[in-house]
Enzyme design. Structure first.
Site, short mmCIF file in Angstrom:
data_model
loop_
_atom_site.label_atom_id
_atom_site.label_comp_id
_atom_site.label_asym_id
_atom_site.label_seq_id
_atom_site.Cartn_x
_atom_site.Cartn_y
_atom_site.Cartn_z
NE ARG A 300 -1.51 -1.60 0.75
CZ ARG A 300 -1.32 -2.47 0.03
NH1 ARG A 300 -2.36 -3.43 -0.35
NH2 ARG A 300 -0.21 -2.35 -0.83
CE1 TYR A 304 0.37 3.95 -2.06
CE2 TYR A 304 -1.01 2.16 -0.51
CZ TYR A 304 -0.15 3.16 -0.75
OH TYR A 304 0.63 3.99 0.39
CB CYS A 330 -20.69 10.08 -1.05
SG CYS A 330 -22.38 9.50 -0.59
CE1 TYR A 358 3.09 1.19 5.28
CE2 TYR A 358 2.99 -0.73 4.24
CZ TYR A 358 3.67 0.34 4.93
OH TYR A 358 4.70 0.27 5.10
C1 LIG Z 1 7.63 2.34 4.67
C2 LIG Z 1 9.23 2.14 4.99
C3 LIG Z 1 9.68 0.88 5.24
C4 LIG Z 1 8.71 -0.34 5.06
O1 LIG Z 1 8.21 -0.69 4.03
P1 LIG Z 1 7.53 -2.19 3.55
O2 LIG Z 1 6.98 -2.18 2.30
O3 LIG Z 1 6.17 -2.18 4.53
O4 LIG Z 1 8.34 -3.04 4.13
C5 LIG Z 1 10.77 0.72 5.69
N1 LIG Z 1 11.67 1.96 5.75
C6 LIG Z 1 11.27 3.12 5.64
C7 LIG Z 1 12.24 4.28 5.77
C8 LIG Z 1 9.93 3.22 5.21
O5 LIG Z 1 9.46 4.46 4.98
#
Ligand SMILES: *Cc1c(COP(=O)(O)O)cnc(C)c1O
Length: 403
Positions: A300, A304, A330, A358
């Site tokens: 992450r 991100y 690396c 995640y």
């Molecule tokens: C990833 C996702 C979520 C969850 O998102 P969060 O930010 O983890 O709460 C819910 N619905 C769909 C369709 C997603 O792809």
């Protein structure tokens, strides 16, 4: 009191199971679920845990035991959910960009399905007509979420059928008399403003009259949790109140079930990622702390630019100094640049917080390194819920053809 594991508990786990190690605290998941249940207790709400955040089967089973349903992003997640004991009607498959064969498989499994393209809607209508209830994932053209990479509802997003194509949706639904029982939106992740959901509700409310057989409206997930110390969590009670007001005041929406798909909200804060310091390196720019992990285990920060709080649990009384915490991959592999930590020494354990969502789920074997073990702390006792990868795991799918 908020559920949390102490540095002493985490140190003991690192010693017992080795590092790098993912730890999930069951009671924290329970606490988060209870917050949701309380905030929406006045409405007809069902929660589908967005399991792509963390699919360990023991976690799925635990979340099932709390009373949640589950939302899946692939057919294998749907199968994992069934494997974990969810009933088909408790499983929702919110597809995106998938081949029609996966939708056929989902129908065979008997799970709920949200379709996200006109192409698959057309194929679905041709094959199933009015015989299998289905939802439509819409793209509401709303910008929301922590950053562009985790925003999914805006007008350049690949997700969902754009609401401006409503005429085509209705034409397809009518042509095959498709049984549309759910309308779905999911606008992004890290949403802290309850009004984003209200905006989404308004978009959906305009559509309700076009679908006579609706049973539910699905508002997706994306509830923000705090990552930094003074970060705010979404005001879930306020959201519960606003959602109730909106649905109660709409004559056609009043009788619909409201669905949510929380991922991070349920499992982000339950997770701790424990690493150990391999090497300290002084340079003119910064003091590097290299840990025995990298973006192969927690991507992450690199993917991100996300912030994870880090603590040196081996030296809590040490003097605060500035360090850059990096991995051993690396590639440029920075977890945190110029971060204050209690004095770090080789061999110390550093913990990354908010590692449940995640984290392990996005890990890989890059650099031919092994994936970490996962442990669940429940009722004060640790349970190994995935053993660490071993050498055989690296070789198991390889076919050696050169002698
Ligand atoms: C990833 C996702 C979520 C969850 O998102 P969060 O930010 O983890 O709460 C819910 N619905 C769909 C369709 C997603 O792809």
């Amino acid at each position: 009191m908020s559920q949390q594991l102490s540095p002493e508990q985490l140190t003991a786990l690192a010693k017992e199971f080795g590092t790098p190690l993912y730890v999930y605290h069951a009671e924290k998941i329970k606490e988060q679920y209870a917050k949701l249940a309380k905030a929406f207790s006045g409405s007809n709400v069902v929660f589908f845990y967005a399991c792509k955040a963390l699919t360990n089967v023991s976690v799925l089973k635990y979340i099932r035991s709390l009373g949640a349903n589950v939302d899946c992003s692939s057919i294998n997640e749907a199968k994992l959910a069934l494997h974990a004991g969810f009933l088909p009607q408790q499983v929702l498959y919110t597809s995106n960009g998938i081949g029609f064969d996966e939708i056929e498989e989902a129908v065979k499994l008997g799970v709920n399905i949200n379709i996200d393209s006109l192409s698959n809607l057309e194929k679905f209508g041709k094959k199933y007509g009015h015989n299998y209830p289905v939802g439509i994932r819409l793209r509401p053209n709303i910008m929301a979420g922590g950053n562009l990479k985790i925003s999914t509802g805006h007008d350049k997003s690949k997700f969902g059928i754009p609401v401006d194509q409503l005429d085509k949706i209705i034409e397809t639904v009518n042509r095959y008399s498709i049984l549309i029982t759910d309308l779905h939106i999911h606008t992004g992740s890290d949403i802290k403003d309850a009004d984003v959901f209200v905006k989404g509700i308004e978009v959906l409310f305009d559509l309700i009259p076009h679908f006579k057989e609706l049973r539910s409206v699905d508002l997706g997930g994306g509830f923000k949790v705090p990552y930094k110390k003074d970060d705010e969590e979404i005001d879930i009670d306020l959201l519960g109140k606003k959602v109730k007001e909106a649905f109660d005041s709409h004559p056609q929406a009043r009788n619909l079930q409201i669905w949510f798909e929380p991922g991070k909200f349920l499992v982000s804060e339950c997770g701790y990622f424990i690493t150990q310091v391999n090497v300290m390196k002084e340079t003119s720019a910064t003091t590097f702390v290299s840990v025995n992990s990298g973006f192969n285990h927690l991507i992450r920060p690199m993917f991100y630019d996300s912030y994870h709080r880090i603590e040196n649990i081996s030296n809590p009384q040490g003097e605060s100094k500035r360090y850059s915490v990096v991995g051993n991959i690396c590639e440029t592999d920075t977890f945190a640049w110029d971060r204050k930590l209690h004095e770090v020494r080789e061999g110390d354990h550093l913990v990354f917080y908010n590692a449940g969502a995640y984290g392990f789920e996005m890990s890989s074997n890059f650099n031919s390194r092994l994936k970490p073990a996962e442990v669940m702390m429940k009722d004060g006792k640790p349970h190994l819920i995935r053993r660490r990868d071993n050498w055989d795991d690296l070789l198991k799918n390889q076919v050696e053809v050169i002698s």
